[in-house]
Design a protein around this motif. Sequence first.
Motif, short mmCIF file in Angstrom:
data_model
loop_
_atom_site.label_atom_id
_atom_site.label_comp_id
_atom_site.label_asym_id
_atom_site.label_seq_id
_atom_site.Cartn_x
_atom_site.Cartn_y
_atom_site.Cartn_z
N ASP A 154 4.12 17.51 45.71
CA ASP A 154 5.38 17.28 46.41
C ASP A 154 6.45 16.72 45.49
OD1 ASP A 154 4.05 18.11 48.65
OD2 ASP A 154 3.62 16.09 49.39
N HIS A 155 6.07 15.83 44.60
CA HIS A 155 7.05 15.17 43.72
C HIS A 155 7.67 16.15 42.73
CE1 HIS A 155 3.24 15.24 41.61
NE2 HIS A 155 3.89 15.10 40.47
N SER A 156 7.01 17.27 42.47
CA SER A 156 7.46 18.22 41.45
C SER A 156 8.17 19.44 42.04
CB SER A 156 6.27 18.68 40.60
OG SER A 156 5.66 17.60 39.95
N VAL A 315 10.77 13.03 41.38
CA VAL A 315 10.69 13.01 42.84
C VAL A 315 11.13 14.36 43.39
CG1 VAL A 315 11.06 10.52 43.01
CG2 VAL A 315 13.02 12.07 43.06
N ARG A 316 10.70 14.67 44.59
CA ARG A 316 11.07 15.91 45.25
C ARG A 316 12.58 15.96 45.44
NH1 ARG A 316 11.50 17.53 50.81
NH2 ARG A 316 10.84 19.69 51.15
#
Length: 353
Positions: A154-156, A315-316
């Motif tokens: 999700d963060h990428s 972060v996303r």
Amino acid sequence: MMEAVTLAQVAREAGVSPSTVSRILNGTANVTPEKRARVESVITRLNYRPNPQAQALAGGRSLTIGVITPTLNSTFYGEALAGIEAALNDTPYHPIVISGQWRTEREQEALDLLLARRVDAVIMMGGILDDQILTHVARRVPLIAVGRDVRGLDHSCIVLDNTKAMQQVARHLLDLGHRQFAYISGAERQQDAMERRTAFLGYLEAHGVTVPPELIQVGRYTEEGGLEAAEAILNAGRPFTALVCANDQMALGARLALYRRGVSVPGDVSLTGFDDVFTSSLMTPPLTTVRQAIYDIGLTAAREALNLLDGQPVVRQVFEPDLIIRESTAAPARPRPAARARRGVTAMSTPDG
């Protein structure tokens, strides 16, 4: 031309080994302050400039970032790639771009090739490979996913709010008075295509409007696909006053299909697209569409990849859409006499040229 000073020359002048010079340059040397000062003095005096490629290879890096796009023949991806290139311009990194050609097996081959080339990071533009494959790759190299959410990464991920975007399109057309719609979707396995279709049809249904199945076609995100899908919609013989396309390229193809049938835009049918590529404002008439910051998305993808390579947290990223209203949409025309219908088009006017 003066020959470049080598690492071995610096080492010889400073009275140390080449490996010691290398470690001092990359900050890993455990030497006395006097020895460090002597080496740095020689570096300055000889004007030694380290070879960044050699340094990278010594550190296990290739200074390349792999980029996989569904296609190279696309205004959208071309603009995104320009953003990626711009972000890497002042760095030692260079992109290696491969097309997945909208096929799972080709995407896998492209990914395997990039990993074999020992790229330092991967930017996945859309794509249809399973999330599990991408999470596995992310354990080997930093990976940024664009235009899709990947479970476990999700963060990428860098995405657009497709739901909000299509709700804006639907609301605009409903406010104009449209109640009869046709829809051309993107490639069925593309996450953003499914999000746009679900959001648009869901918003209409919430407002008491249902689109007949035969007026929903898949256009594969290409001009040719939009042309074929619009022809299928016209051949269905069902009335519609607004044709919504999931990207601008399909809208361009659909515009040609409408023109060939003598369908006026927006006199008979309002037409919308998605992306706001640079040609959309030059269409006849200029296209109402959803603008997303294509160049900035590419820029952000590359910068996030560099952050991962530097060990920085990411972060996303969610980009907000912006509905751009142009001359291709208008209030629906009053119904024409049935005798006006011809060549599979219901209640259409004369060609608009």
